[in-house]
Scaffold this active site. Structure first.
Site, short mmCIF file in Angstrom:
data_model
loop_
_atom_site.label_atom_id
_atom_site.label_comp_id
_atom_site.label_asym_id
_atom_site.label_seq_id
_atom_site.Cartn_x
_atom_site.Cartn_y
_atom_site.Cartn_z
N ASP A 30 -0.23 5.17 0.64
CA ASP A 30 -0.52 6.16 1.67
C ASP A 30 -0.64 5.47 3.03
OD1 ASP A 30 -1.07 8.50 2.93
OD2 ASP A 30 -2.87 8.98 1.79
N ASP B 155 0.86 -1.18 0.00
CA ASP B 155 0.00 0.00 0.00
C ASP B 155 0.90 1.24 0.00
OD1 ASP B 155 -2.29 1.56 0.10
OD2 ASP B 155 -2.43 1.46 2.29
N ASP C 41 -1.58 -0.54 5.87
CA ASP C 41 -1.79 0.17 7.12
C ASP C 41 -3.24 0.12 7.59
OD1 ASP C 41 -2.59 1.96 4.94
OD2 ASP C 41 -2.84 3.47 6.51
#
Length: 264
Positions: free
Chosen positions: A10, A8, A204
């Protein structure tokens, strides 16, 4: 067994316009050791080149082939469902480019699909047109269902909010292609040339990256540098194989030895 990473962006590599410390070293190590990796983003507004340029400003040099977006997954999915079809799009940039690349024509009436992605230029008139088209039989597609950030000063609705409005007005539920949908998770893995047991995902967010990885039997690593915090972990019935504070703390070789992926 070879291993590779779906990563991922961001919350893992950067936060807003700031690189998360150590992310550049992490990516450089993957490159130096020829370990396959692919950035995955639900943001359908950006093209892979946009992502490459953003990373370059942070000192991370990658190529367009290292980026896979929900726009790419959506265009691939639609070209498989209905080759050379038509779409009415509430979205911009990367989504429009990907649809064109997969043989789709953008129209303002009688489309095969209404497709909703990120964008800042939506009008109520466009939403009303989308509602009418869906009621007339167009299929309803969302590039992802990411929520609004719920921050003061944020001027851009999350796709989930726009989709919810159209769903309520039509009584039709959108099909979402982006993470954690198996459509994007599987397409990204195949794009990288890996089998399920060879795939490690770093994210995240428990509800997208980790959920998608668990569902498809990937090895999952959660970094606490983004959305999900340690106090949130008990809210979920599933868990990642490894939890780290940030990618700066990740021992890549130990990570590649992780995994007791579920067999389906």
């Amino acid at each position: 067994m070879k291993r590779g990473f779906l990563i991922d962006m961001d919350g893992v590599i950067y936060s807003g316009d700031d690189m998360i410390p150590g992310a550049d070293t992490f990516i450089k190590t993957l490159q130096d050791e020829n370990i396959p990796f692919l950035f995955m983003t639900n943001n359908s507004q950006r093209t892979p080149l946009d992502a490459v340029n953003k990373l370059a400003k942070m000192g991370i040099a990658v190529e367009e082939k290292n980026v896979y977006t929900s726009a790419m997954a959506t265009a691939y999915f639609l070209s498989f469902m209905n080759p050379n079809g038509t779409a009415y799009v509430l979205g911009e940039g990367g989504l429009i480019t990907s649809l064109h690349q997969h043989g789709y024509t953008l129209v303002n009436q009688n489309p095969d699909f209404v497709v909703v992605g990120e964008g800042r230029n939506f009008t109520l008139e466009m939403v009303n047109s989308a509602v009418e088209m869906i009621l007339n039989g167009a299929k309803f597609i969302a590039t992802n269902l990411d929520p609004s950030p719920k921050k003061k000063g944020w001027s851009n609705l999350g796709i989930k909010a726009v989709v919810a409005m159209i769903e309520e007005a039509t009584g039709k539920q959108a099909f979402s292609v982006g993470k954690p949908s198996p459509v994007m998770m599987r397409a990204a893995r195949k794009y990288l040339g890996l089998e399920s047991a060879e795939t490690i995902i770093i994210g995240d967010t428990m509800g997208t990256d980790i959920l998608g990885g668990v569902q498809l039997g990937y090895t999952t690593i959660l970094t606490l540098s983004g959305v999900t915090k340690e106090e949130h972990l008990n809210d979920f019935a599933f868990k990642p194989e490894l939890i780290i504070d940030s990618v700066a703390d990740l021992d890549i070789h130990k990570a590649m030895e992780l995994g007791r992926p579920m067999k389906y």
